[in-house]
Motif scaffolding. Sequence first.
Motif, short mmCIF file in Angstrom:
data_model
loop_
_atom_site.label_atom_id
_atom_site.label_comp_id
_atom_site.label_asym_id
_atom_site.label_seq_id
_atom_site.Cartn_x
_atom_site.Cartn_y
_atom_site.Cartn_z
N ASN A 1 -5.74 -9.83 -6.95
CA ASN A 1 -5.15 -8.67 -6.32
C ASN A 1 -3.85 -9.12 -5.65
O ASN A 1 -3.87 -9.63 -4.54
N ALA B 1 -2.24 -6.52 -2.58
CA ALA B 1 -3.02 -6.24 -1.37
C ALA B 1 -2.14 -6.16 -0.12
O ALA B 1 -1.13 -6.82 -0.01
N GLY C 1 -9.98 -0.63 -0.90
CA GLY C 1 -9.54 -2.02 -0.88
C GLY C 1 -8.15 -2.25 -0.36
O GLY C 1 -7.63 -3.35 -0.43
N ASN C 2 -7.51 -1.23 0.21
CA ASN C 2 -6.14 -1.36 0.69
C ASN C 2 -5.24 -1.98 -0.36
O ASN C 2 -4.51 -2.93 -0.10
N THR C 3 -5.30 -1.43 -1.55
CA THR C 3 -4.59 -2.04 -2.64
C THR C 3 -4.12 -1.02 -3.65
O THR C 3 -4.52 0.13 -3.62
N LYS D 1 0.88 -1.17 0.00
CA LYS D 1 0.00 0.00 0.00
C LYS D 1 0.92 1.21 0.00
O LYS D 1 1.40 1.66 1.04
N TYR E 1 -12.14 -7.33 -7.02
CA TYR E 1 -10.99 -7.94 -6.35
C TYR E 1 -10.83 -9.41 -6.73
O TYR E 1 -10.42 -10.22 -5.92
#
Length: 180
Positions: A153, A156, A137-139, A35, A150
Amino acid sequence: MTCAELIYCDFYKQITQSGYVYPILRRYDGSVRFKRPWSDYQNKFGDSVKEFMIGMNVAASLTALPPTLYVVVITKDYELKYASYSNFRLMGVDFIITVNGFNTTGESTAPDMLSAYNGGKFRTYDRDSLSGYAANGNTSWWEYSGDDPYQINLHADPYSAIRYKGLNGPFKFVSMIIKP
């Protein structure tokens, strides 16, 4: 060396027998946070011996003549699964993904999840779309316009949140490799 690393090394040897390959992403223990801001993804981050992202600028230059892309996953049960695509490109300032030519003739052992992102812009939490895809989505990943953004991914955070729909996670190892 872990069991997952040995499995990956065997696969890597197999695909390099007919020429060079370039790993553009490798993750296996969560030691590097993915991230990150846009500027980190433009350049590179991580440790090339361990977990890393080569950087979108370099990856885009390596895809000028569309190479084969391998998306490699080692499941929690130590099964090697991979998807092979005969055409992969990253284009423009948003690193728009072009990916097609999923190998359906037996070479691929993982389902085709990446083609659904074809034409998507790459997003990070600080350079996101109106949908808030990356921030929510913390991505950091390519945009997807379907019902389940998602499906796949590999960026992540935390590492345990990595997804590849149709495969049994959490994963021991994930990688993206291009072969000219």
